[in-house]
Design a protein around this motif. Sequence first.
Motif, PDB file in Angstrom:
ATOM      1  N   PHE A 189       0.874  -1.172   0.000  1.00 22.72           N
ATOM      2  CA  PHE A 189       0.000   0.000   0.000  1.00 22.72           C
ATOM      3  C   PHE A 189       0.912   1.223   0.000  1.00 22.72           C
ATOM      4  O   PHE A 189       1.616   1.486   0.977  1.00 22.72           O
ATOM      5  N   ILE A 190       0.899   1.956  -1.096  1.00 22.19           N
ATOM      6  CA  ILE A 190       1.875   3.016  -1.325  1.00 22.19           C
ATOM      7  C   ILE A 190       1.195   4.372  -1.287  1.00 22.19           C
ATOM      8  O   ILE A 190       0.233   4.617  -2.024  1.00 22.19           O
ATOM      9  N   ASP A 191       1.711   5.264  -0.436  1.00 24.29           N
ATOM     10  CA  ASP A 191       1.257   6.653  -0.408  1.00 24.29           C
ATOM     11  C   ASP A 191       2.061   7.387  -1.472  1.00 24.29           C
ATOM     12  O   ASP A 191       3.214   7.750  -1.265  1.00 24.29           O
ATOM     13  N   GLY A 192       1.448   7.567  -2.625  1.00 26.26           N
ATOM     14  CA  GLY A 192       2.144   8.082  -3.799  1.00 26.26           C
ATOM     15  C   GLY A 192       2.790   9.438  -3.617  1.00 26.26           C
ATOM     16  O   GLY A 192       3.931   9.645  -4.021  1.00 26.26           O
ATOM     17  N   GLN A 193       2.073  10.363  -3.027  1.00 25.34           N
ATOM     18  CA  GLN A 193       2.615  11.723  -2.902  1.00 25.34           C
ATOM     19  C   GLN A 193       3.838  11.743  -1.993  1.00 25.34           C
ATOM     20  O   GLN A 193       4.855  12.340  -2.327  1.00 25.34           O
ATOM     21  N   ASN A 194       3.769  11.079  -0.855  1.00 26.61           N
ATOM     22  CA  ASN A 194       4.911  11.073   0.063  1.00 26.61           C
ATOM     23  C   ASN A 194       6.116  10.366  -0.546  1.00 26.61           C
ATOM     24  O   ASN A 194       7.242  10.830  -0.404  1.00 26.61           O
ATOM     25  N   LEU A 195       5.885   9.260  -1.217  1.00 22.96           N
ATOM     26  CA  LEU A 195       6.998   8.548  -1.843  1.00 22.96           C
ATOM     27  C   LEU A 195       7.639   9.404  -2.927  1.00 22.96           C
ATOM     28  O   LEU A 195       8.852   9.560  -2.976  1.00 22.96           O
ATOM     29  N   LEU A 249      16.741  12.459  -2.902  1.00 24.69           N
ATOM     30  CA  LEU A 249      17.690  11.823  -3.811  1.00 24.69           C
ATOM     31  C   LEU A 249      17.831  12.537  -5.147  1.00 24.69           C
ATOM     32  O   LEU A 249      18.770  12.271  -5.894  1.00 24.69           O
ATOM     33  N   GLY A 250      16.868  13.407  -5.454  1.00 22.96           N
ATOM     34  CA  GLY A 250      16.904  14.103  -6.738  1.00 22.96           C
ATOM     35  C   GLY A 250      16.559  13.205  -7.916  1.00 22.96           C
ATOM     36  O   GLY A 250      16.904  13.509  -9.046  1.00 22.96           O
ATOM     37  N   TRP A 251      15.873  12.094  -7.647  1.00 19.93           N
ATOM     38  CA  TRP A 251      15.513  11.139  -8.694  1.00 19.93           C
ATOM     39  C   TRP A 251      14.066  11.308  -9.112  1.00 19.93           C
ATOM     40  O   TRP A 251      13.237  11.817  -8.358  1.00 19.93           O
ATOM     41  N   LYS A 252      13.758  10.829 -10.297  1.00 24.50           N
ATOM     42  CA  LYS A 252      12.376  10.649 -10.720  1.00 24.50           C
ATOM     43  C   LYS A 252      12.169   9.141 -10.744  1.00 24.50           C
ATOM     44  O   LYS A 252      12.867   8.425 -11.456  1.00 24.50           O
ATOM     45  N   LEU A 253      11.260   8.651  -9.941  1.00 23.49           N
ATOM     46  CA  LEU A 253      11.063   7.216  -9.767  1.00 23.49           C
ATOM     47  C   LEU A 253      10.455   6.584 -11.021  1.00 23.49           C
ATOM     48  O   LEU A 253       9.491   7.090 -11.579  1.00 23.49           O
ATOM     49  N   ASP A 254      11.040   5.489 -11.456  1.00 24.63           N
ATOM     50  CA  ASP A 254      10.503   4.699 -12.558  1.00 24.63           C
ATOM     51  C   ASP A 254       9.529   3.692 -11.927  1.00 24.63           C
ATOM     52  O   ASP A 254       9.937   2.725 -11.287  1.00 24.63           O
ATOM     53  N   TRP A 255       8.238   3.942 -12.109  1.00 27.64           N
ATOM     54  CA  TRP A 255       7.208   3.163 -11.417  1.00 27.64           C
ATOM     55  C   TRP A 255       7.189   1.709 -11.856  1.00 27.64           C
ATOM     56  O   TRP A 255       6.939   0.823 -11.040  1.00 27.64           O
ATOM     57  N   ARG A 256       7.467   1.434 -13.110  1.00 22.69           N
ATOM     58  CA  ARG A 256       7.497   0.039 -13.578  1.00 22.69           C
ATOM     59  C   ARG A 256       8.628  -0.734 -12.900  1.00 22.69           C
ATOM     60  O   ARG A 256       8.445  -1.855 -12.444  1.00 22.69           O
ATOM     61  N   ARG A 257       9.792  -0.126 -12.850  1.00 27.56           N
ATOM     62  CA  ARG A 257      10.936  -0.785 -12.206  1.00 27.56           C
ATOM     63  C   ARG A 257      10.709  -0.933 -10.704  1.00 27.56           C
ATOM     64  O   ARG A 257      11.116  -1.928 -10.102  1.00 27.56           O
ATOM     65  N   VAL A 278      -4.965  11.552 -17.099  1.00 32.37           N
ATOM     66  CA  VAL A 278      -4.054  10.779 -17.951  1.00 32.37           C
ATOM     67  C   VAL A 278      -2.987  10.107 -17.087  1.00 32.37           C
ATOM     68  O   VAL A 278      -2.662   8.933 -17.280  1.00 32.37           O
ATOM     69  N   LEU A 279      -2.455  10.827 -16.119  1.00 31.35           N
ATOM     70  CA  LEU A 279      -1.472  10.259 -15.211  1.00 31.35           C
ATOM     71  C   LEU A 279      -2.071   9.100 -14.433  1.00 31.35           C
ATOM     72  O   LEU A 279      -1.467   8.036 -14.327  1.00 31.35           O
ATOM     73  N   CYS A 280      -3.256   9.281 -13.912  1.00 32.39           N
ATOM     74  CA  CYS A 280      -3.910   8.218 -13.126  1.00 32.39           C
ATOM     75  C   CYS A 280      -4.135   6.987 -13.983  1.00 32.39           C
ATOM     76  O   CYS A 280      -3.939   5.858 -13.520  1.00 32.39           O
ATOM     77  N   ALA A 281      -4.533   7.162 -15.202  1.00 31.01           N
ATOM     78  CA  ALA A 281      -4.796   6.015 -16.103  1.00 31.01           C
ATOM     79  C   ALA A 281      -3.502   5.281 -16.431  1.00 31.01           C
ATOM     80  O   ALA A 281      -3.512   4.058 -16.597  1.00 31.01           O
ATOM     81  N   SER A 282      -2.391   6.005 -16.508  1.00 29.97           N
ATOM     82  CA  SER A 282      -1.133   5.360 -16.882  1.00 29.97           C
ATOM     83  C   SER A 282      -0.536   4.543 -15.742  1.00 29.97           C
ATOM     84  O   SER A 282       0.272   3.657 -15.985  1.00 29.97           O
ATOM     85  N   LEU A 283      -0.907   4.840 -14.513  1.00 29.84           N
ATOM     86  CA  LEU A 283      -0.375   4.099 -13.371  1.00 29.84           C
ATOM     87  C   LEU A 283      -1.178   2.849 -13.176  1.00 29.84           C
ATOM     88  O   LEU A 283      -0.790   1.849 -12.786  1.00 29.84           O
TER      89      LEU A 283
END
Length: 64
Positions: free
Chosen positions: A11-17, A25-33, A59-64
């Motif tokens: 169960f992932i809190d998307g905004q906090n993560l 970290l200055g990263w953009k998380l790759d959700w698939r990986r 569109v963002l919600c549909a892609s996740l």
Amino acid sequence: MPKRQKTNYAFIDGQNLDLAVRSLLGWKLDWRRFRVYLQEKYNVEKAYYFIGYIEDNSVLCASL
């Protein structure tokens, strides 16, 4: 009797993560990986990602 394998759920809190990864970290998380990582490392069968719904971001919600 064979040993039953446990089913794990994430169960992932998307905004906090997302904010933590970007600001610390200055990263953009790759959700698939990230999903593959959860499956391989923690045997996660299902992952639920929670975000606030904003119609402009549909569109963002549909892609996740």
